[in-house]
Design a protein around this motif. Structure first.
Motif, PDB file in Angstrom:
ATOM      1  N   PRO A   1       0.802  -1.219   0.000  1.00 18.32           N
ATOM      2  CA  PRO A   1       0.000   0.000   0.000  1.00 18.32           C
ATOM      3  C   PRO A   1       0.837   1.273   0.000  1.00 18.32           C
ATOM      4  CG  PRO A   1       0.062  -0.928   2.199  1.00 18.32           C
ATOM      5  CD  PRO A   1       0.748  -1.926   1.291  1.00 18.32           C
ATOM      6  N   GLY A   2       2.156   1.143   0.219  1.00 15.10           N
ATOM      7  CA  GLY A   2       3.019   2.301   0.151  1.00 15.10           C
ATOM      8  C   GLY A   2       2.731   3.370   1.179  1.00 15.10           C
ATOM      9  N   VAL A   3       2.440   2.957   2.434  1.00 10.43           N
ATOM     10  CA  VAL A   3       2.111   3.921   3.473  1.00 10.43           C
ATOM     11  C   VAL A   3       2.757   3.507   4.788  1.00 10.43           C
ATOM     12  CG1 VAL A   3      -0.018   2.699   4.094  1.00 10.43           C
ATOM     13  CG2 VAL A   3       0.231   5.131   4.633  1.00 10.43           C
ATOM     14  N   ARG A   4       3.253   4.489   5.509  1.00  8.38           N
ATOM     15  CA  ARG A   4       3.762   4.219   6.853  1.00  8.38           C
ATOM     16  C   ARG A   4       2.578   4.153   7.810  1.00  8.38           C
ATOM     17  NH1 ARG A   4       8.889   3.969   7.465  1.00  8.38           N
ATOM     18  NH2 ARG A   4       8.620   3.979   9.743  1.00  8.38           N
ATOM     19  N   SER A   5       2.655   3.275   8.773  1.00  5.14           N
ATOM     20  CA  SER A   5       1.549   3.120   9.713  1.00  5.14           C
ATOM     21  C   SER A   5       2.085   2.819  11.097  1.00  5.14           C
ATOM     22  CB  SER A   5       0.613   1.991   9.265  1.00  5.14           C
ATOM     23  OG  SER A   5       1.265   0.739   9.362  1.00  5.14           O
ATOM     24  N   ASP A   6       1.260   3.086  12.086  1.00  4.64           N
ATOM     25  CA  ASP A   6       1.606   2.736  13.461  1.00  4.64           C
ATOM     26  C   ASP A   6       1.367   1.258  13.731  1.00  4.64           C
ATOM     27  OD1 ASP A   6       2.210   5.465  14.466  1.00  4.64           O
ATOM     28  OD2 ASP A   6       0.106   5.800  13.966  1.00  4.64           O
ATOM     29  N   VAL A   7       0.398   0.675  13.036  1.00  7.37           N
ATOM     30  CA  VAL A   7       0.029  -0.712  13.290  1.00  7.37           C
ATOM     31  C   VAL A   7      -0.539  -1.345  12.026  1.00  7.37           C
ATOM     32  CG1 VAL A   7      -2.249  -0.006  14.159  1.00  7.37           C
ATOM     33  CG2 VAL A   7      -1.326  -2.254  14.784  1.00  7.37           C
TER      34      VAL A   7
END
Length: 280
Positions: free
Chosen positions: A190-196
């Motif tokens: 998805p090409g996104v940074r996430s916390d979880v």
């Protein structure tokens, strides 16, 4: 509330069970019966029964006064909503997994503890709040994950699904009522940074996608178990990412069921030890 009047003393001749189809693989009897031993509830018994949707009503109707509660797994989580007083959470998520038999003073009740199965392990591991979350999959457990995200304060959810239309149909209404914006993306990174990251797929995830997700997060909860090592395991270990699995979820939601059914709190450690020995 069913079972709560017994808090503080062992009970005799009280029954609970897990229902579903298929059910032979279920670890719920191991978890609940282990808890009964830990808690000293010598008169409690927990079994497993193969029950399809069209047999749920008859099973409940056939249970005698010794019955306290039922855990319901697939394909019964939607059908269970037709029995008893449905909690606000279960109604919102269109999914329930817990039936509490009524008493002469109170009606039977229907609850959802799957949200606790997602939320409690993450909090125990140190995740108290989050802004961005990635959700892989879009079924009933995914809706429970959305409620867990809302409790963590998530402001954006990226959903990775094979069919964007089906994902929106399953999750869109619930996400809207929870105030969670959804960004649905096709299968792949998805090409996104996430916390979880929470993956609710019942089977192992593609290894490349798992590695890409681990590279951009701090916590991963992989709902699958019993299918070998998680695809997240290697990348998570390499990067120091916290990895939780389906056994953590299973025990967490069962602990809430145990409290609802017996009125007692059971520590997680002996239950996790029991299921990891069996699963390993």
């Amino acid at each position: 509330m069913a079972g709560l009047g017994t808090q503080g003393s062992p009970m005799t001749n009280h029954r609970c069970a897990v229902l579903g189809s298929p059910i032979a693989h279920s670890l719920s009897p191991l978890i609940h019966n282990t808890a009964y031993r830990v808690l000293g509830l010598t008169g409690w018994r927990y079994d497993a029964f193969e029950v399809a949707e069209d047999g749920l009503g008859a099973f409940i109707a056939g249970c005698g006064p010794e019955w306290v509660g039922l855990s319901c797994t697939m394909p019964l989580k939607r059908a269970l909503l037709d029995f008893g007083v449905v909690s606000e959470r279960a109604a919102l998520l269109r999914s329930a997994n817990t039936f509490l038999f009524g008493t002469p003073d109170e009606p039977s009740r229907v609850e959802n503890t799957d949200v606790d199965g997602v939320l409690d392990p993450l909090r125990t591991a140190g995740l108290e709040s989050a802004r961005t979350a990635v959700l892989v999959g879009a079924g009933a457990t995914a809706r429970s994950a959305l409620a867990a995200f809302a409790a963590l304060g998530v402001e954006r959810v990226v959903v990775v699904a094979r069919d964007a239309g089906r994902a929106l149909a399953s999750l869109g209404d619930v996400a809207g009522r929870l105030g969670l914006p959804l960004d649905v993306r096709g299968w792949g990174d998805p090409g996104v940074r996430s916390d979880v990251v929470v993956s609710v797929l019942p089977v192992a995830l593609d290894a490349d996608l798992a590695a890409a997700l681990v590279a951009n997060t701090g916590y991963v909860l992989d709902a699958q178990y019993g299918h070998g090592t998680s695809a997240f395991a290697g990348p998570a270990a390499d990067r120091g990412v916290v990895l939780l699995d389906g056994l953590d979820m299973l025990v967490a939601q069962a602990r809430v069921q145990l409290r609802l059914m017996t009125g007692h709190e059971c520590p997680a450690e002996p239950l996790l030890d029991a299921v990891r020995r069996r699963d390993g």
